[in-house]
Design a protein around this motif. Sequence first.
Motif, short mmCIF file in Angstrom:
data_model
loop_
_atom_site.label_atom_id
_atom_site.label_comp_id
_atom_site.label_asym_id
_atom_site.label_seq_id
_atom_site.Cartn_x
_atom_site.Cartn_y
_atom_site.Cartn_z
N ASN A 29 0.82 -1.21 0.00
CA ASN A 29 0.00 0.00 0.00
C ASN A 29 0.85 1.26 0.00
OD1 ASN A 29 -2.58 -1.17 -0.15
ND2 ASN A 29 -2.42 -1.80 1.98
N TYR A 30 1.96 1.23 0.71
CA TYR A 30 2.89 2.37 0.74
C TYR A 30 3.44 2.64 -0.67
CZ TYR A 30 7.25 4.89 1.64
OH TYR A 30 8.29 5.78 1.60
N TYR A 31 3.92 1.58 -1.34
CA TYR A 31 4.47 1.77 -2.68
C TYR A 31 3.39 2.08 -3.71
CZ TYR A 31 9.08 0.37 -1.07
OH TYR A 31 10.28 0.33 -0.43
N ARG A 32 2.22 1.50 -3.57
CA ARG A 32 1.12 1.81 -4.50
C ARG A 32 0.73 3.29 -4.41
NH1 ARG A 32 -2.21 -3.71 -3.43
NH2 ARG A 32 -1.38 -4.88 -5.21
N ARG A 37 3.14 -0.18 -9.51
CA ARG A 37 2.10 -1.16 -9.82
C ARG A 37 2.55 -2.52 -9.31
NH1 ARG A 37 1.00 -2.03 -15.83
NH2 ARG A 37 2.52 -3.66 -15.57
N ILE A 38 1.74 -3.15 -8.46
CA ILE A 38 2.07 -4.44 -7.87
C ILE A 38 0.89 -5.38 -8.10
CG2 ILE A 38 2.70 -5.66 -5.76
CD1 ILE A 38 3.61 -2.85 -4.68
N GLY A 39 1.16 -6.53 -8.72
CA GLY A 39 0.12 -7.48 -9.05
C GLY A 39 -0.35 -8.30 -7.86
N LYS A 40 -1.45 -9.02 -8.06
CA LYS A 40 -2.02 -9.88 -7.03
C LYS A 40 -1.08 -11.04 -6.73
CE LYS A 40 -6.81 -8.93 -8.11
NZ LYS A 40 -8.10 -9.47 -8.54
N HIS A 53 7.14 4.99 -8.73
CA HIS A 53 6.19 5.05 -9.85
C HIS A 53 6.82 4.56 -11.16
CE1 HIS A 53 8.39 8.71 -10.74
NE2 HIS A 53 7.81 8.71 -11.94
N GLN A 54 8.10 4.32 -11.20
CA GLN A 54 8.77 3.80 -12.39
C GLN A 54 8.78 2.28 -12.45
OE1 GLN A 54 10.24 5.54 -15.10
NE2 GLN A 54 8.98 7.13 -14.20
N VAL A 55 8.25 1.60 -11.41
CA VAL A 55 8.35 0.15 -11.29
C VAL A 55 6.96 -0.49 -11.41
CG1 VAL A 55 9.11 -1.76 -9.82
CG2 VAL A 55 10.36 0.41 -9.78
#
Length: 192
Positions: A29-32, A37-40, A53-55
């Motif tokens: 949640n911190y990085y989002r 973008r982090i997948g399920k 935001h570049q990852v």
Amino acid sequence: MQNSYFFQQSLFVIRYRYLMKMSSFFRKNYYRLQGMRIGKGTVIPKLYTTWPHQVAIGNNCILEHHIYFKYDGIWKEGFSIEIADDVFIGSGCEFNCTSKIVIGKDTLIASGSRFIDHNHGTSVEHIMRNQQSSQQAIEIQEDVWIGCNAVVLKGVIIGKGAIVAAGSVVTKSVPSYEIWAGVPAKKIGYRK
């Protein structure tokens, strides 16, 4: 003896099933919030990143601790480091990017590997640290295995199903299903 086994087993389960997932939940949640973008199904361990935001990380990826996602440039929109689904990245890997690094699905990247898509200028007319760097994207296609402490340099494309041996320095593109090793890396075999 039996009590010690059950105690240690219980601590292991608590630490890896519950505490890691809980801390991963907060990290995700911190990085989002910062645009990553982090997948399920992807668990986020302790990692380092300059511009989250570049990852972009796909679904069901396994990331070990102390991975460094370094976008070496000024702020811009879009993803520069893209990791597809079902990728494994070992501890201590570095993605040092000014252009683009793309990792295909089902790829295995062992601990300590480095991906660097740029290089310093080498003209004798100016000191090196002040020269414009050259850059070219790195692409790792799907189902690739990269051994520990391998280095992949700018402009390299590693083809589908290829293997790069541990400790190799890859300066040229690797065709699909070939096995490369050495410094600089060269073909030593072919997957059958």
